[in-house]
Design a protein around this motif. Structure first.
Motif: not given
Length: 393
Positions: A189-206
């Motif tokens: 989960q993004c600690d800025i906007c709360g959006k969630s992802f299934s992979q760490t790489g997707s979160l990093t890009n986001h």
């Protein structure tokens, strides 16, 4: 069985006259050891053998730990949560997940770790060291596990299986990620906007969309991007390229017709599980902040936003014409190449786009899904309906 006479030919035992401590001296290299087991490890000999699988070890304690994998014995327990382990050091490492202790520090960047092995692996990101080499293709890796998984690409071995659809994978992390396509789990989960992802790489890009970080630089035009534009994975059927191996795998399903993901709502199999769920539920979580129109997929919102901005980032390298969507560029290029990849299995006629093939099939089936709301007349194409409303009704 341990070959003690052979080992003793290379080992001399003595007592320290001051402390009474026993020491073991190597007769070949003059080194001394406090334990005979350490000497055995030093020589590289593996005198202790597992009577179940035949695996060999240099000292008895290693064999004892190994046998627990066969018996399932886990004699060491965490006194906080009760989790059991086969090796005592694993309990110590596990307890740090409760205490948050990270005693191992990188002297280059200051990052801390709870295990010394994690620190060793991390340091290789600074040094670039890749000590594990594939003896088949020569490729090098920073972790032993990465080499093992890589070798399975050569052997074709896929020992990890999804217990939902029985699909097989070469790595345990691959099956973990795959299972999330069934469950819909998004643990990152993004600690800025709360959006969630299934992979760490997707979160990093986001997260880079928030921070503005653009670490990838084009050496041709000098432009910087928040994700790599490199597309090293090519489809051997149509030639399309992708930035991630997983995207190529998913793309190939369009050629094979395979639908591996089962929806728990309608119980049907689908190529796009998330998209299928949103079609059934009507969920449209992506909203245009200009006109407030909603979409079920982020890519559809991105395409739509270009109708407001006029952006056309896809350019034809033959005539220079620009397009707002990559699929439009792909269709356009066929006007230059004459390619017609969509073939009717009834009459054999070929088309440059799938929509033209769909219209052709309706000629054979007689299907007329578009109806005039004034006169009730039906048509095989939507455009014909619109024109009839204007001219005839």
């Amino acid at each position: 069985m341990t070959n003690y006479p052979l080992m003793m030919n290379h080992l001399t035992k003595a007592n320290n006259p001051d402390t009474g401590e026993k020491t073991y001296h190597s007769n070949t290299c003059s080194k001394s050891f406090s334990k005979s087991g350490v000497f055995t490890t030093h020589t590289g000999k593996k005198a202790y053998h597992c009577d179940i699988c035949g695996e060999s070890y240099s000292c008895n304690s290693q064999l004892t730990i190994h046998k627990r994998f066969h018996t399932g014995e886990k004699p060491y327990h965490c006194d906080i949560c009760g989790t059991s382990f086969s090796i005592s050091s694993h309990v110590i490492q596990h307890k740090r997940t409760h205490t948050g202790e990270k005693p191992y520090h990188c002297d280059i960047c200051g990052k801390s770790f709870c295990q010394s092995g994690q620190l060793t692996i991390h340091k290789r990101t600074h040094t670039g060291e890749k000590p594990y080499h594939c003896d088949i293709c020569g490729k090098s890796f920073s972790q032993c596990g990465h080499l093992s998984r890589h070798k399975r690409k050569h052997t074709g071995e896929k020992p990890y299986h999804c217990d939902i659809c029985r699909k097989s994978f070469s790595g345990d992390s691959d099956v973990t990620r795959h299972i999330r396509t069934h469950t819909g789990e998004k643990p990152y989960q993004c600690d800025i906007c709360g959006k969630s992802f299934s992979q760490t790489g997707s979160l990093t890009n986001h997260k880079r969309t928030h921070t503005g970080e653009r670490p990838y630089h084009c050496d041709i035009c000098g432009k910087s991007c928040f994700r790599s534009r490199e597309k090293p994975y090519y489809c051997d059927i149509c030639g399309k390229s992708f930035s991630q191996c997983g995207h190529l795998t998913k793309h190939k399903l369009k050629h094979t017709g395979e639908k591996p993901y089962r929806c728990y709502i309608c119980v049907n199999f689908s190529l796009n599980l998330t998209g299928n769920k949103r079609t059934l539920t009507g969920e449209k979580p992506y909203h245009c902040d200009i006109c407030c129109k909603s979409f079920s997929q982020r890519s559809n919102l991105t395409d739509h936003e270009r109708t407001h901005t006029g952006e056309k980032p896809y350019h034809c390298d033959i005539c220079g014409k620009s397009f707002s969507m990559s699929v439009a560029l792909t269709k356009h290029k066929r006007t230059h190449t004459g390619e017609k990849p969509y073939c009717c299995d009834i009459c054999g006629k070929s088309y440059s786009s799938s929509s033209h093939l769909t219209c052709n099939k309706r000629v054979h089936t007689g299907e007329r899904p578009y109806h005039c709301d004034i006169c009730g007349k039906s048509f095989p194409q939507k455009g014909v309906t619109d024109k009839t409303n204007i001219t005839s009704c």
